[in-house]
Design a protein around this motif. Structure first.
Motif, PDB file in Angstrom:
ATOM      1  N   ASP A 152     -13.061 -34.049 107.277  1.00  0.00           N
ATOM      2  CA  ASP A 152     -13.520 -35.374 106.856  1.00  0.00           C
ATOM      3  C   ASP A 152     -12.385 -36.276 106.392  1.00  0.00           C
ATOM      4  N   ARG A 153     -11.192 -35.732 106.192  1.00  0.00           N
ATOM      5  CA  ARG A 153     -10.038 -36.581 105.878  1.00  0.00           C
ATOM      6  C   ARG A 153      -9.580 -37.317 107.129  1.00  0.00           C
ATOM      7  N   LEU A 154      -9.841 -36.754 108.319  1.00  0.00           N
ATOM      8  CA  LEU A 154      -9.467 -37.394 109.582  1.00  0.00           C
ATOM      9  C   LEU A 154     -10.554 -38.355 110.043  1.00  0.00           C
TER      10      LEU A 154
ATOM     11  N   LYS B  43     -17.957 -40.096 116.932  1.00  0.00           N
ATOM     12  CA  LYS B  43     -17.374 -40.851 118.046  1.00  0.00           C
ATOM     13  C   LYS B  43     -15.871 -41.022 117.849  1.00  0.00           C
ATOM     14  N   HIS B  44     -15.471 -41.372 116.626  1.00  0.00           N
ATOM     15  CA  HIS B  44     -14.057 -41.535 116.326  1.00  0.00           C
ATOM     16  C   HIS B  44     -13.311 -40.213 116.494  1.00  0.00           C
ATOM     17  N   LEU B  45     -13.907 -39.129 115.981  1.00  0.00           N
ATOM     18  CA  LEU B  45     -13.292 -37.806 116.109  1.00  0.00           C
ATOM     19  C   LEU B  45     -13.102 -37.435 117.578  1.00  0.00           C
TER      20      LEU B  45
ATOM     21  N   VAL C 107     -14.230 -22.871 122.431  1.00  0.00           N
ATOM     22  CA  VAL C 107     -14.913 -22.528 121.184  1.00  0.00           C
ATOM     23  C   VAL C 107     -14.428 -23.412 120.043  1.00  0.00           C
ATOM     24  N   SER C 108     -13.126 -23.580 119.912  1.00  0.00           N
ATOM     25  CA  SER C 108     -12.581 -24.444 118.863  1.00  0.00           C
ATOM     26  C   SER C 108     -13.072 -25.876 119.021  1.00  0.00           C
ATOM     27  N   ASN C 109     -13.066 -26.382 120.247  1.00  0.00           N
ATOM     28  CA  ASN C 109     -13.548 -27.744 120.500  1.00  0.00           C
ATOM     29  C   ASN C 109     -15.026 -27.874 120.144  1.00  0.00           C
ATOM     30  N   PHE C 110     -15.821 -26.866 120.471  1.00  0.00           N
ATOM     31  CA  PHE C 110     -17.247 -26.869 120.166  1.00  0.00           C
ATOM     32  C   PHE C 110     -17.475 -26.872 118.657  1.00  0.00           C
ATOM     33  N   ILE C 111     -16.788 -25.990 117.949  1.00  0.00           N
ATOM     34  CA  ILE C 111     -16.957 -25.883 116.493  1.00  0.00           C
ATOM     35  C   ILE C 111     -16.560 -27.183 115.805  1.00  0.00           C
ATOM     36  N   ILE C 112     -15.448 -27.773 116.206  1.00  0.00           N
ATOM     37  CA  ILE C 112     -14.982 -28.994 115.559  1.00  0.00           C
ATOM     38  C   ILE C 112     -15.964 -30.142 115.796  1.00  0.00           C
ATOM     39  N   GLN C 113     -16.611 -30.163 116.954  1.00  0.00           N
ATOM     40  CA  GLN C 113     -17.595 -31.215 117.229  1.00  0.00           C
ATOM     41  C   GLN C 113     -18.851 -31.033 116.369  1.00  0.00           C
ATOM     42  N   ILE C 114     -19.280 -29.808 116.180  1.00  0.00           N
ATOM     43  CA  ILE C 114     -20.446 -29.554 115.329  1.00  0.00           C
ATOM     44  C   ILE C 114     -20.129 -29.964 113.889  1.00  0.00           C
ATOM     45  N   ILE C 115     -18.974 -29.563 113.393  1.00  0.00           N
ATOM     46  CA  ILE C 115     -18.600 -29.888 112.020  1.00  0.00           C
ATOM     47  C   ILE C 115     -18.390 -31.402 111.881  1.00  0.00           C
ATOM     48  N   GLY C 116     -17.862 -32.033 112.918  1.00  0.00           N
ATOM     49  CA  GLY C 116     -17.724 -33.492 112.911  1.00  0.00           C
ATOM     50  C   GLY C 116     -19.067 -34.181 112.823  1.00  0.00           C
ATOM     51  N   GLN C 117     -20.057 -33.646 113.522  1.00  0.00           N
ATOM     52  CA  GLN C 117     -21.412 -34.224 113.454  1.00  0.00           C
ATOM     53  C   GLN C 117     -22.004 -34.039 112.060  1.00  0.00           C
ATOM     54  N   ILE C 118     -21.756 -32.891 111.451  1.00  0.00           N
ATOM     55  CA  ILE C 118     -22.238 -32.638 110.087  1.00  0.00           C
ATOM     56  C   ILE C 118     -21.576 -33.609 109.107  1.00  0.00           C
ATOM     57  N   ALA C 119     -20.286 -33.854 109.262  1.00  0.00           N
ATOM     58  CA  ALA C 119     -19.574 -34.782 108.382  1.00  0.00           C
ATOM     59  C   ALA C 119     -20.152 -36.194 108.507  1.00  0.00           C
ATOM     60  N   GLU C 120     -20.480 -36.594 109.729  1.00  0.00           N
ATOM     61  CA  GLU C 120     -21.079 -37.915 109.936  1.00  0.00           C
ATOM     62  C   GLU C 120     -22.457 -37.979 109.273  1.00  0.00           C
ATOM     63  N   LEU C 121     -23.251 -36.939 109.432  1.00  0.00           N
ATOM     64  CA  LEU C 121     -24.569 -36.884 108.803  1.00  0.00           C
ATOM     65  C   LEU C 121     -24.451 -36.959 107.283  1.00  0.00           C
TER      66      LEU C 121
END
Length: 156
Positions: free
Chosen positions: A81-83, A88-90, A118-132
């Motif tokens: 979340d610091r990035l 969409k931005h992520l 796998v890393s790309n998938f995980i980071i996208q899920i966590i990015g969606q959680i951060a947005e939520l």
């Protein structure tokens, strides 16, 4: 897959007085430097003091890093979340990393992208959680303001 970075650009961000206490720039810088020192990789650290919900263009130092970074170099952040707190931005930053062959490493997750599916998938899920999370905080703040306004709790 082992990745060797040639240079690290550390990126730290704080937004509010609360995050200044929890995610102080000094704390973020220390963690980034510790990571770079463990790998024996040169590191430059940049920071912004701007809300994660603000326009991307207000992050002058992140934009500077994205202009300067080269192939096999890496942006290191302490938490995702610091990035970015906007998926969409992520994803735009990850796409830029893919096209220019640089990496992003999140210390708290111990994940480097783009590296593997796998890393790309995980980071996208966590990015969606951060947005939520950001949207939920915003909704709670708005509801609190409305309540205080309706009940005459604002000081004049």
């Amino acid at each position: 897959m082992t990745t060797t970075f040639t240079k690290i650009y550390g990126y730290a961000r704080i937004s509010t007085n609360i995050t200044k206490q929890i995610f102080s720039l000094d704390n973020q810088r220390d963690k980034i430097l510790e990571y770079a020192n463990q790998l024996h990789i040169p590191c430059e650290i940049y920071s912004d003091e701007v809300s994660g919900g603000k326009d991307f263009n207000e992050r002058k130092n992140l934009n500077y890093i994205l202009q300067q970074i080269k192939c096999n170099e890496c942006i290191v952040i302490t938490t995702l979340d610091r990035l970015s707190r906007n998926l969409k931005h992520l994803l735009n930053i990850i796409d830029l990393a893919k096209s220019r062959n640089f990496f992003i490493h999140c210390i708290s997750l111990n994940i480097t992208v783009p590296k593997d599916l796998v890393s790309n998938f995980i980071i996208q899920i966590i990015g969606q959680i951060a947005e939520l999370e950001r949207e939920m905080i915003s909704a709670r703040v708005k509801a609190s303001h409305e309540y205080r306004k309706q009940n005459g709790l604002y000081k004049k």
